[in-house]
Scaffold this active site. Structure first.
Site, PDB file in Angstrom:
ATOM      1  N   HIS A  31       0.856  -1.193   0.000  1.00 29.91           N
ATOM      2  CA  HIS A  31       0.000   0.000   0.000  1.00 29.91           C
ATOM      3  C   HIS A  31       0.889   1.239   0.000  1.00 29.91           C
ATOM      4  O   HIS A  31       1.459   1.631   1.027  1.00 29.91           O
ATOM      5  CB  HIS A  31      -0.923   0.035   1.220  1.00 29.91           C
ATOM      6  CG  HIS A  31      -1.943   1.131   1.131  1.00 29.91           C
ATOM      7  ND1 HIS A  31      -3.259   0.897   0.788  1.00 29.91           N
ATOM      8  CD2 HIS A  31      -1.839   2.475   1.303  1.00 29.91           C
ATOM      9  CE1 HIS A  31      -3.926   2.044   0.778  1.00 29.91           C
ATOM     10  NE2 HIS A  31      -3.069   3.020   1.081  1.00 29.91           N
ATOM     11  N   CYS A  32       1.014   1.847  -1.167  1.00 32.18           N
ATOM     12  CA  CYS A  32       1.827   3.050  -1.302  1.00 32.18           C
ATOM     13  C   CYS A  32       1.296   3.838  -2.493  1.00 32.18           C
ATOM     14  O   CYS A  32       0.463   3.362  -3.263  1.00 32.18           O
ATOM     15  CB  CYS A  32       3.304   2.707  -1.484  1.00 32.18           C
ATOM     16  SG  CYS A  32       3.596   1.345  -2.646  1.00 32.18           S
ATOM     17  N   HIS A  33       1.767   5.065  -2.620  1.00 32.95           N
ATOM     18  CA  HIS A  33       1.241   5.974  -3.636  1.00 32.95           C
ATOM     19  C   HIS A  33       2.381   6.645  -4.388  1.00 32.95           C
ATOM     20  O   HIS A  33       3.481   6.809  -3.860  1.00 32.95           O
ATOM     21  CB  HIS A  33       0.388   7.072  -2.989  1.00 32.95           C
ATOM     22  CG  HIS A  33      -0.644   6.571  -2.031  1.00 32.95           C
ATOM     23  ND1 HIS A  33      -1.821   5.990  -2.441  1.00 32.95           N
ATOM     24  CD2 HIS A  33      -0.677   6.581  -0.673  1.00 32.95           C
ATOM     25  CE1 HIS A  33      -2.538   5.656  -1.383  1.00 32.95           C
ATOM     26  NE2 HIS A  33      -1.861   5.998  -0.300  1.00 32.95           N
ATOM     27  N   TYR A  49      -7.567  17.312  -1.303  1.00 33.91           N
ATOM     28  CA  TYR A  49      -6.270  17.728  -0.763  1.00 33.91           C
ATOM     29  C   TYR A  49      -5.264  17.779  -1.902  1.00 33.91           C
ATOM     30  O   TYR A  49      -5.457  17.163  -2.957  1.00 33.91           O
ATOM     31  CB  TYR A  49      -5.782  16.771   0.332  1.00 33.91           C
ATOM     32  CG  TYR A  49      -5.472  15.369  -0.169  1.00 33.91           C
ATOM     33  CD1 TYR A  49      -4.201  15.013  -0.612  1.00 33.91           C
ATOM     34  CD2 TYR A  49      -6.460  14.381  -0.201  1.00 33.91           C
ATOM     35  CE1 TYR A  49      -3.916  13.735  -1.067  1.00 33.91           C
ATOM     36  CE2 TYR A  49      -6.200  13.104  -0.662  1.00 33.91           C
ATOM     37  CZ  TYR A  49      -4.921  12.786  -1.087  1.00 33.91           C
ATOM     38  OH  TYR A  49      -4.649  11.525  -1.552  1.00 33.91           O
ATOM     39  N   ARG A 124     -10.540   0.868  -5.878  1.00 33.49           N
ATOM     40  CA  ARG A 124     -10.614   1.325  -4.490  1.00 33.49           C
ATOM     41  C   ARG A 124     -11.761   2.311  -4.313  1.00 33.49           C
ATOM     42  O   ARG A 124     -12.035   3.127  -5.198  1.00 33.49           O
ATOM     43  CB  ARG A 124      -9.309   2.001  -4.086  1.00 33.49           C
ATOM     44  CG  ARG A 124      -9.189   2.315  -2.594  1.00 33.49           C
ATOM     45  CD  ARG A 124      -7.939   3.101  -2.328  1.00 33.49           C
ATOM     46  NE  ARG A 124      -7.593   3.156  -0.919  1.00 33.49           N
ATOM     47  CZ  ARG A 124      -7.066   4.208  -0.304  1.00 33.49           C
ATOM     48  NH1 ARG A 124      -6.846   5.327  -0.998  1.00 33.49           N
ATOM     49  NH2 ARG A 124      -6.763   4.169   0.962  1.00 33.49           N
ATOM     50  N   HIS A 181      -5.701  -0.153   6.296  1.00 32.66           N
ATOM     51  CA  HIS A 181      -5.240   0.505   7.527  1.00 32.66           C
ATOM     52  C   HIS A 181      -5.906  -0.035   8.797  1.00 32.66           C
ATOM     53  O   HIS A 181      -6.237   0.721   9.713  1.00 32.66           O
ATOM     54  CB  HIS A 181      -5.486   2.014   7.435  1.00 32.66           C
ATOM     55  CG  HIS A 181      -4.879   2.668   6.234  1.00 32.66           C
ATOM     56  ND1 HIS A 181      -3.611   2.373   5.795  1.00 32.66           N
ATOM     57  CD2 HIS A 181      -5.379   3.593   5.366  1.00 32.66           C
ATOM     58  CE1 HIS A 181      -3.347   3.094   4.709  1.00 32.66           C
ATOM     59  NE2 HIS A 181      -4.395   3.829   4.433  1.00 32.66           N
ATOM     60  N   ASP A 248       2.171   2.983   3.243  1.00 34.64           N
ATOM     61  CA  ASP A 248       1.289   4.123   2.954  1.00 34.64           C
ATOM     62  C   ASP A 248       2.087   5.365   2.563  1.00 34.64           C
ATOM     63  O   ASP A 248       1.578   6.485   2.606  1.00 34.64           O
ATOM     64  CB  ASP A 248       0.356   4.446   4.131  1.00 34.64           C
ATOM     65  CG  ASP A 248      -0.788   5.387   3.747  1.00 34.64           C
ATOM     66  OD1 ASP A 248      -1.189   5.369   2.570  1.00 34.64           O
ATOM     67  OD2 ASP A 248      -1.267   6.140   4.610  1.00 34.64           O
ATOM     68  N   ASN A 253      -2.452  13.208   4.217  1.00 34.90           N
ATOM     69  CA  ASN A 253      -3.446  13.577   5.227  1.00 34.90           C
ATOM     70  C   ASN A 253      -3.077  13.155   6.647  1.00 34.90           C
ATOM     71  O   ASN A 253      -3.953  12.894   7.474  1.00 34.90           O
ATOM     72  CB  ASN A 253      -4.835  13.024   4.862  1.00 34.90           C
ATOM     73  CG  ASN A 253      -5.382  13.655   3.604  1.00 34.90           C
ATOM     74  OD1 ASN A 253      -5.512  14.865   3.506  1.00 34.90           O
ATOM     75  ND2 ASN A 253      -5.676  12.820   2.612  1.00 34.90           N
TER      76      ASN A 253
END
Length: 297
Positions: A31-33, A49, A124, A181, A248, A253
């Protein structure tokens, strides 16, 4: 906050520690962006955001420092339904990356096929209030039905209280689903809190997967977030064959404590000291769900 009124996120910690824990070969950040750069991959006009740019080059450097080689890139809401940023990263990875897309109701069958060919394996949905709240459930169910023939799964980003409301819906999903999460359950409410009980009950379902990431999100004690350890242990003990781990990064945020990703990696041996189980969570489980085509080192 900029003049546009769209909040700007904190930047990730630029000085990633080399963790003491060494992940096994082929370990995956599930889980990463990737964010931008905005000049190349514009952020969506209606985003809630604006993240600081966190491009692929920085992510590759992060993985090298942490001792990780595989990744599941989750396209975040700030890029809207344009999945180009993660498709390009997957294409450059030589089979080491897979992705989870954001799609809208109008997505065509041809686009689904293109995404599948590009390494996307799921979609998602955000249910979190500050990211827009509950999606249109008719659209949700329609898209879930449409991804079923592709063998994809659905990733669900909930607030803890939502687990109480959507328990029946989760039990009826026709595809595998992942709860992000650890359900964002606050550690301050204890292991006996009702949302966490529902999370563990749901995790016993054969098509439910749990991500033991987001320790920094659920922690009430702050760095190094060890108060999240009992929650991750409980999830892992409940569904060892359907548990994933991720950083993450770059932590969009975050309101209080921006984590150092080296610290997050060093939580893994606290979640379990069993090397076989560590390999299962970091290598075997993500490989089974995402079908990476590279070979572990």
């Amino acid at each position: 906050m900029p003049l546009s009124g769209i909040p700007v996120c904190m930047a990730p910690d630029p000085d990633t520690k080399t963790p003491d824990y060494q992940p096994p070969p082929g370990a995956c950040d599930a889980h990463c962006h990737i964010f931008g750069p905005g000049a190349v991959y514009p952020y969506a006009p209606g985003r809630s955001y604006t993240p600081p740019d966190a491009p692929l080059s920085r992510f590759k450097a992060l993985q090298s420092t942490l001792g990780l080689t595989r990744a599941v890139l989750v396209n975040a809401s700030c890029h809207g339904t344009d999945n180009t940023v993660i498709l390009d990263a997957i294409a450059e990875s030589g089979g080491s990356y897979r992705g989870v897309a954001n799609v809208g109701q109008s997505v065509s069958d041809d686009e689904f096929a293109r995404l599948n060919d590009g390494g996307i394996r799921g979609i998602r949905f955000n249910f979190v209030r500050h990211l827009g709240g509950t999606p249109d459930m008719d659209v949700f169910h329609d898209l879930v039905e449409r991804i079923a023939p592709l063998g994809w799964h659905v990733v669900l980003h909930f607030d803890a209280v939502d687990l109480l409301e959507f328990g029946d819906m989760l039990r009826s999903l026709p595809v595998p689903f992942i709860i992000d999460h650890m359900g964002r359950v606050p550690t301050s409410d204890g292991l006996d809190q009702k949302p966490f009980e529902i999370l563990l009950e749901t995790a016993r379902m054969d098509n439910c997967w749990i991500k033991i990431c987001g320790a920094e999100r659920i922690s009430s004690a702050g760095p190094p977030f060890t108060d999240a350890v009992p929650f991750a242990r409980a999830a892992l003990e409940t569904a060892p064959d359907r548990t994933l781990w991720g950083t993450d990064w770059p932590h969009p945020n975050i309101a209080k404590h921006m984590p150092n990703d080296g610290d997050l990696v060093d939580l893994i041996p606290l979640y379990t000291s069993d090397a076989v189980l560590q390999r299962k969570v970091l290598v075997d489980n993500p490989h089974r769900l995402y079908g990476f085509t590279d070979q572990p080192e």
